[in-house]
Structures are given as C-alpha cells and as structure tokens.
Design a protein around this motif. Structure first.
Motif, PDB file in Angstrom:
ATOM      1  N   SER A  35       0.823  -1.204   0.000  1.00 26.73           N
ATOM      2  CA  SER A  35       0.000   0.000   0.000  1.00 26.73           C
ATOM      3  C   SER A  35       0.861   1.259   0.000  1.00 26.73           C
ATOM      4  O   SER A  35       0.611   2.209  -0.772  1.00 26.73           O
ATOM      5  CB  SER A  35      -0.918  -0.008   1.228  1.00 26.73           C
ATOM      6  OG  SER A  35      -1.660   1.180   1.320  1.00 26.73           O
ATOM      7  N   VAL A  36       1.881   1.259   0.853  1.00 29.48           N
ATOM      8  CA  VAL A  36       2.779   2.420   0.900  1.00 29.48           C
ATOM      9  C   VAL A  36       3.520   2.581  -0.423  1.00 29.48           C
ATOM     10  O   VAL A  36       3.672   3.699  -0.946  1.00 29.48           O
ATOM     11  CB  VAL A  36       3.774   2.268   2.071  1.00 29.48           C
ATOM     12  CG1 VAL A  36       4.847   3.353   2.020  1.00 29.48           C
ATOM     13  CG2 VAL A  36       3.031   2.326   3.403  1.00 29.48           C
ATOM     14  N   LEU A  38       2.602   1.644  -3.515  1.00 25.40           N
ATOM     15  CA  LEU A  38       1.727   2.151  -4.563  1.00 25.40           C
ATOM     16  C   LEU A  38       1.408   3.630  -4.354  1.00 25.40           C
ATOM     17  O   LEU A  38       1.379   4.418  -5.312  1.00 25.40           O
ATOM     18  CB  LEU A  38       0.438   1.329  -4.605  1.00 25.40           C
ATOM     19  CG  LEU A  38       0.590  -0.123  -5.084  1.00 25.40           C
ATOM     20  CD1 LEU A  38      -0.750  -0.845  -4.985  1.00 25.40           C
ATOM     21  CD2 LEU A  38       1.118  -0.172  -6.515  1.00 25.40           C
ATOM     22  N   ASN A  39       1.175   4.010  -3.094  1.00 23.56           N
ATOM     23  CA  ASN A  39       0.876   5.424  -2.826  1.00 23.56           C
ATOM     24  C   ASN A  39       2.075   6.317  -3.133  1.00 23.56           C
ATOM     25  O   ASN A  39       1.929   7.395  -3.734  1.00 23.56           O
ATOM     26  CB  ASN A  39       0.445   5.605  -1.375  1.00 23.56           C
ATOM     27  CG  ASN A  39      -0.942   5.043  -1.112  1.00 23.56           C
ATOM     28  OD1 ASN A  39      -1.781   5.018  -2.012  1.00 23.56           O
ATOM     29  ND2 ASN A  39      -1.187   4.585   0.106  1.00 23.56           N
ATOM     30  N   VAL A  40       3.262   5.865  -2.712  1.00 23.74           N
ATOM     31  CA  VAL A  40       4.466   6.662  -2.960  1.00 23.74           C
ATOM     32  C   VAL A  40       4.750   6.739  -4.456  1.00 23.74           C
ATOM     33  O   VAL A  40       5.096   7.814  -4.992  1.00 23.74           O
ATOM     34  CB  VAL A  40       5.662   6.055  -2.198  1.00 23.74           C
ATOM     35  CG1 VAL A  40       6.973   6.721  -2.636  1.00 23.74           C
ATOM     36  CG2 VAL A  40       5.473   6.225  -0.694  1.00 23.74           C
ATOM     37  N   ASP A  42       2.567   6.437  -6.930  1.00 20.03           N
ATOM     38  CA  ASP A  42       1.552   7.292  -7.527  1.00 20.03           C
ATOM     39  C   ASP A  42       1.880   8.764  -7.289  1.00 20.03           C
ATOM     40  O   ASP A  42       1.827   9.600  -8.213  1.00 20.03           O
ATOM     41  CB  ASP A  42       0.190   6.940  -6.939  1.00 20.03           C
ATOM     42  CG  ASP A  42      -0.934   7.772  -7.539  1.00 20.03           C
ATOM     43  OD1 ASP A  42      -0.837   8.130  -8.732  1.00 20.03           O
ATOM     44  OD2 ASP A  42      -1.896   8.085  -6.820  1.00 20.03           O
ATOM     45  N   ARG A  43       2.248   9.109  -6.051  1.00 23.87           N
ATOM     46  CA  ARG A  43       2.564  10.498  -5.736  1.00 23.87           C
ATOM     47  C   ARG A  43       3.773  10.980  -6.513  1.00 23.87           C
ATOM     48  O   ARG A  43       3.804  12.112  -7.023  1.00 23.87           O
ATOM     49  CB  ARG A  43       2.804  10.613  -4.229  1.00 23.87           C
ATOM     50  CG  ARG A  43       2.989  12.018  -3.720  1.00 23.87           C
ATOM     51  CD  ARG A  43       1.696  12.794  -3.770  1.00 23.87           C
ATOM     52  NE  ARG A  43       1.568  13.567  -5.006  1.00 23.87           N
ATOM     53  CZ  ARG A  43       0.484  14.174  -5.393  1.00 23.87           C
ATOM     54  NH1 ARG A  43      -0.621  14.060  -4.700  1.00 23.87           N
ATOM     55  NH2 ARG A  43       0.455  14.872  -6.514  1.00 23.87           N
ATOM     56  N   GLN A 155      -1.835   5.644 -14.477  1.00 25.94           N
ATOM     57  CA  GLN A 155      -2.822   4.820 -13.776  1.00 25.94           C
ATOM     58  C   GLN A 155      -2.784   3.376 -14.263  1.00 25.94           C
ATOM     59  O   GLN A 155      -2.973   2.440 -13.470  1.00 25.94           O
ATOM     60  CB  GLN A 155      -4.207   5.418 -13.974  1.00 25.94           C
ATOM     61  CG  GLN A 155      -4.388   6.763 -13.290  1.00 25.94           C
ATOM     62  CD  GLN A 155      -5.818   7.260 -13.342  1.00 25.94           C
ATOM     63  OE1 GLN A 155      -6.625   6.771 -14.146  1.00 25.94           O
ATOM     64  NE2 GLN A 155      -6.136   8.229 -12.500  1.00 25.94           N
TER      65      GLN A 155
END
Length: 448
Positions: A35-36, A38-40, A42-43, A155
């Motif tokens: 999760s971390v 993918l979020n990082v 993406d950001r 995406q």
C-alpha cells in the motif's frame, strides 16, 4: 458447547503456532508495504507530471507576456496548452487542441489558481482518453494559460503493479510459511531430542544425561542447565542412599548390643545383675537417641536446602557463654559482643558439637574465643588430626582410625552437622593445628 478460538489455538503445537504467527506478521507487513509503495509511486509519478506541465505552462506564459506566441503552440512532450484572453476567448492552442471550448471554465480556472496546484480532469468530453492533470497560470493583460497532460498511462502502470503485488504477495507468504515450517522444525529438533532423552531417564537409568546440541544457543544452555540439575539430583540421591545405608549400619551395632544383653539376661535370670544390664541397655539407648537426633538435624538441613530455619538477630556472645558454662574443662578467653542473623538453636548446636569433640579428646583444657569480626575458635590440647584428614572429617559418618576419633558411640555426624549449619548461615568452618592440639575456626558474617 463450542470451543472458543483461543482454546483451539492453545491446543496447537508450537511449530504450527510459530509458523502461522510468522506468516500473519509477514502478510500484514507485505500488505502495508504494498500500500505504501503504490501510494508513494503514484505520488512521485503525479509530481513528475505536475513539474513537467508547470514548466511548459511557464514557458508559454513567458511567450504570452512577450507577445511572441505562435499558433499552434509547439511542445515536445505532448502537453496540451490553451491560452485564454480576458474575454474568455481561446487565442492560442497546441496542435489538435480544441479552439472553442476551454478545458476549464472561468470558475474552475479561478479555483485552480487559488489552490496553486494542479487538478484532475476527465478528458473524455474533449476526445482525450483517460484523465488529465491540469495546471493554470495567470499571464499579463488578463490572459490565462491552461496546460494539461494525460495521466492514463500512469494509472495503467499503477494498476499493473497492484495486480503483480496482489498476485505475488500470497505466493511469497506461502513460500515463507513453508520455509518457516522447515526452519522451525529444525530449530525445535533439539528440544524434541531433549524430550525423548528425558522420557528415557528412569529410576533404572538415572545416571543418563540429556543430549546437548552443538550450537551454542538457548537450547544448548537449557540442555546444559538440565544436565546440571540431573547431576545435582543424582548427587543428592546418592547422598541420601549413602546416609540411609550408613545410618542402617550404625544402628545395627547398638541394636545388636541391646538384643544380646536382653537375651543373656532373659536366658540366665538367676545369675544376672539386672542393674548392670539396665545400665548397658541405657547406654546403647542413649547412643541410639544421639544418632536419631543427628540424623534428624541433617534431614532438616537437607530439607531446607542450605537455608537456616529462621533469619533473626542472634546475640552470638550470649550463646557462647551459655554453652561454655556447661563444660567444666572449658575456659572463655575472649567473648566480644557479636550479632549475627540466623537460628539461635542451630548455632548453639554448632558450638555444642565442637565442644563435645574438644572435651572428649583434650588432655587438660578447652579454650573458647569469640572476636568482634564473627570468628569463633574452639581449641583443645589433645592429639590433633593429621593435616590430610582435616577436611575429610567433615563428611558424614567419617571416623578416622586414630584414637582421637574413637569416641564413645560417636557416629561421625557431629562435624558434618557443624559444616552444614555454618554454610546455611553464610559462614565457613575449618580445622587448624594448635601445637599441641586442634583448633576449630568458625567464621560467621556479622549483622550490619
């Protein structure tokens, strides 16, 4: 009644519980990490798109302010740009961009300008597949620069990465669970060997020891500790068996003497001196009584595990005076006030046993001294004990071949009781040459 999950869990083996716990912790850690990640990711990708879009918008704004814009606006990275004048009319665009409908209406442009950061926009109404990342900058003469960049590929990449993580994480967890099952099994193998070895130790094989693994880890320390415990238990059992054997041997002599005297007296009652027979039986009975008391004292010391019955302040000088006064041949040469912690009756027995031995073997006198540092000495002027035997006489049922040890019915337990009691009080006892005679030295810790 249904069993609770906690009860079921407790009934499982240690190997199963450790494996499940390790797999659960790994699953949680991997889920959080994915999760971390993918979020990082993406950001970071969105920030990169925003920086590129802002740079293109800055370039176009500079040209708009200078009045050098050309139509169509040229960009090299596929950025969509619209320049809108003060009346809301699109004046300049990049190639293929709508010249009639702005990507953002006036209200939306003001909102993005107020926020100072890019925003997402659905590109499908503008014949652009996927979402857009839109940046708005204000130029001179009321102009507005709108720059947008497609982020559909980002995406798509994130979705692919998510599917890979979603598929690969369970496989990794299963592999780790199998590896944990194997490693934990190998780790617990020495414990299984310890359990098997312990099951094989019976009353007929009490000298066996548990297997010690080669690795110097906690299991090695456990096996070593358990073997030490078995050695101490075996030693204690041997001492107990030796005590019972020696006690039985010592009891045979007075019992046989009593039986013989009574059989002779009953067989020849007419010529028997009953008073002499009673005195002989009484003497043997007293010997049995002393032996029973000594055995009881040793049994109590063993039962307490080397700890005195009580831990209370004891005026050792008063105990020394009371015991010394019972012996006519004793002379108190020094008796300084001393307070120790322990049992007064046990300490009195220590001095009594030393005084009995000294009085039995002295030639003329026995000297007793107590100093302030807790050192108690009992000195006689008898034949003494050879130096090589001074430590051995503290063993139970030890009697030397010299004339000094042939006391009236002694079983060789007096000095053993002395040493065990003194050790229980945290002190030491030894025998020294007094030239002539022997000196018993007892050192006890003084209470502070």
């Amino acid at each position: 009644m249904a069993e609770s999950p906690l009860g079921w869990w407790r009934r499982q083996g240690l190997r199963f519980r450790l494996t499940v716990a390790a797999a659960a912790v790994l699953a949680l850690a991997l889920a959080l990490s994915a999760s971390v990640l993918l979020n990082v990711l993406d950001r970071a990708l969105i920030d990169t798109v925003d920086d590129t879009t802002r740079q293109q918008a800055q370039t176009v704004r500079v040209q708009a302010d200078a009045g050098t814009l050309t139509s169509p606006i040229s960009t090299h990275d596929g950025t969509i740009v619209q320049v809108i004048d003060a009346s809301g009319r699109i004046t300049h665009v990049t190639y293929g961009t709508d010249r009639l409908v702005p990507l953002l209406d006036a209200r939306a442009r003001e909102r993005v300008l107020a926020q100072g950061r890019a925003t997402f926009l659905d590109g499908r109404p503008y014949a652009i597949p996927g979402p857009l990342r839109v940046m708005v900058l204000r130029a001179d003469r009321g102009q507005t620069v709108v720059a947008a960049r497609p982020v559909g590929e980002i995406q798509t990449s994130l979705a692919v990465a998510g599917r890979v993580l979603f598929t690969g994480t369970p496989v990794l967890i299963v592999l780790l669970a199998v590896a944990s099952w194997i490693m934990i099994g190998r780790t617990l193998r020495p414990i299984t060997a310890l359990r098997t070895g312990a099951a094989e130790i019976t009353h007929t094989a009490r000298s066996r020891r548990l297997p010690v693994p080669q690795s110097h880890d906690e299991v090695h320390a456990l096996a070593t500790t358990l073997n030490g415990m078995l050695a101490r238990l075996e030693e204690a059992e041997q001492r107990q068996r030796a005590l019972v054997s020696d006690a039985a041997h010592e009891l045979r002599s007075p019992l046989a003497s009593i039986r013989l005297q009574l059989e002779v007296a009953l067989g020849h009652p007419e010529g028997q001196d009953w008073s002499e027979t009673a005195e002989g039986v009484l003497e043997d009975t007293m010997r049995l009584s002393r032996l029973a008391e000594d055995l009881l004292a040793l049994a109590r010391l063993d039962e307490r595990g080397g700890v005195p019955a009580r831990r209370e302040p004891v005026q050792l000088d008063e105990v020394v005076r009371q015991v010394t006064d019972r012996y006519a041949e004793a002379r108190l040469t020094a008796c300084e006030p001393v307070v120790v912690r322990g049992d007064a009756l046990d300490l009195s027995r220590v001095l009594t046993n030393l005084m009995d031995n000294a009085a039995r073997h002295t030639s003329s006198k026995v000297e007793v001294a107590l100093t302030a540092d807790g050192v108690l000495t009992v000195t006689d002027d008898g034949p003494g004990i050879p130096e090589q035997d001074r430590e051995r006489v503290f063993n139970r049922f030890t009697r030397l071949d010299s004339g000094r040890s042939r006391d009236e019915g002694g079983a060789g337990l007096g000095l053993a009781i002395v040493r065990e009691t003194v050790r229980a009080h945290g002190g030491t006892v030894c025998l020294e040459d007094a030239v002539p005679g022997l000196r018993a030295v007892v050192r006890l810790p003084v209470a502070r």
